[in-house]
Design an enzyme around this catalytic site. Sequence first.
Site, mmCIF file in Angstrom:
data_model
loop_
_atom_site.group_PDB
_atom_site.id
_atom_site.type_symbol
_atom_site.label_atom_id
_atom_site.label_comp_id
_atom_site.label_asym_id
_atom_site.label_seq_id
_atom_site.Cartn_x
_atom_site.Cartn_y
_atom_site.Cartn_z
ATOM 1 N N ARG A 108 0.868 -1.183 0.000
ATOM 2 C CA ARG A 108 0.000 0.000 0.000
ATOM 3 C C ARG A 108 0.900 1.227 0.000
ATOM 4 N NH1 ARG A 108 -5.247 1.797 2.070
ATOM 5 N NH2 ARG A 108 -5.061 3.848 3.045
ATOM 6 N N HIS A 135 -7.257 1.267 -6.782
ATOM 7 C CA HIS A 135 -7.647 0.743 -5.467
ATOM 8 C C HIS A 135 -8.480 -0.532 -5.683
ATOM 9 C CE1 HIS A 135 -8.210 0.553 -1.304
ATOM 10 N NE2 HIS A 135 -8.820 1.689 -1.044
ATOM 11 N N GLN A 138 -10.484 -2.460 -2.714
ATOM 12 C CA GLN A 138 -11.694 -1.781 -2.260
ATOM 13 C C GLN A 138 -12.862 -2.084 -3.188
ATOM 14 O OE1 GLN A 138 -12.465 0.301 0.534
ATOM 15 N NE2 GLN A 138 -14.490 -0.118 -0.296
ATOM 16 N N ASP A 230 -16.690 9.695 -1.483
ATOM 17 C CA ASP A 230 -15.295 9.570 -1.054
ATOM 18 C C ASP A 230 -14.847 10.935 -0.548
ATOM 19 O OD1 ASP A 230 -12.768 8.581 -0.580
ATOM 20 O OD2 ASP A 230 -12.146 8.547 -2.684
ATOM 21 N N CYS A 271 -15.835 4.367 0.971
ATOM 22 C CA CYS A 271 -14.671 3.508 1.210
ATOM 23 C C CYS A 271 -14.033 3.746 2.582
ATOM 24 C CB CYS A 271 -13.639 3.696 0.105
ATOM 25 S SG CYS A 271 -13.058 5.391 -0.084
#
Length: 324
Positions: A108, A135, A138, A230, A271
């Site tokens: 990450r 991502h 996710q 987000d 998320c």
Amino acid sequence: MPISLKGRSLLTLRDFAPDEIALMVDTAADLKAAKRSGVFPRRLANRNLAMIFEKPSCRTRASFAVAAADEGANLEVLPPEDIRFGQKESIKDISRVLGRLFDGIVWRGFSHDIVRELAAHAGVPVWNALCDTYHPTQVLADLLTIREVFGRLRGARLCYVGDGRNNLARSLMIGASKMGVDLRILAPAELAPSEALVKDLMGEASVGADITVSEDPARALDGCEAVYGDVWVSMGEEDLVAERIAQLRDFKVTTELMALTGRADTIYMHCLPALHDLSTEFARAEPDVREVSDEVFEHPQSRVFDQAENRMHTAKAVMVLTVG
């Protein structure tokens, strides 16, 4: 012939066919049901996994840690000060060492180039748990969540609200195009995804998929079964707070915005972390930067914590399918 993902890295969902993504979602659902029934096959017993974090993490670290423990793997967290890619040792050399010692690597960080080079030289599966470009882990959890609520992915109508150029929006577009989702991006023109990217993804899209970009909330939200938010300021963009507020203040997800779907069963997704109240230092310092109202975030139709849990089940599926 059965689909096999053995030995594959997950850097972006663009590298996977729709049936391969479906296998990951199906496996996650099966593993979730097994865990809730008290069944733990431990298909990663005697496996050693590494986690490397250039960016701090809450859900990613917790989800992979629990997933690994459930399946019997040993998980070692390597802080960035122990790795220092390219400072005293090249990414290539570090990758080859880690690949000799570990059976899989969770990464990450910031640059997609780093995780690509890590995967190119490690010789074991590498899983991109977030970079500035993608991502994928996710979005796997998001796909599982939508399917759990509505029983399908193909034809599901999802509206993403916010910065349409960021890693999450880009990955949602990839996931939607692969899995036949009708995705609408609601964003101001200056934060809209590129027309070239949309055209490229739609050129290889599955049946039922659509990606539309709009500044008009009524048009974008009409009939949507899910609305996705987000944060407006991603990690590393803290100097852009005032600019993002000016660009996105009319795109905050409120009960009035949710009502534009015309449906009573529309779910809200995020998320996380989310700025929905004044409980954080950042939100208290910049109250106008909140991307969703507390009423929407805490509403019974909010599925944000289902998504958070599903990060663990989908992480487990990816590891089992590629290493186990």
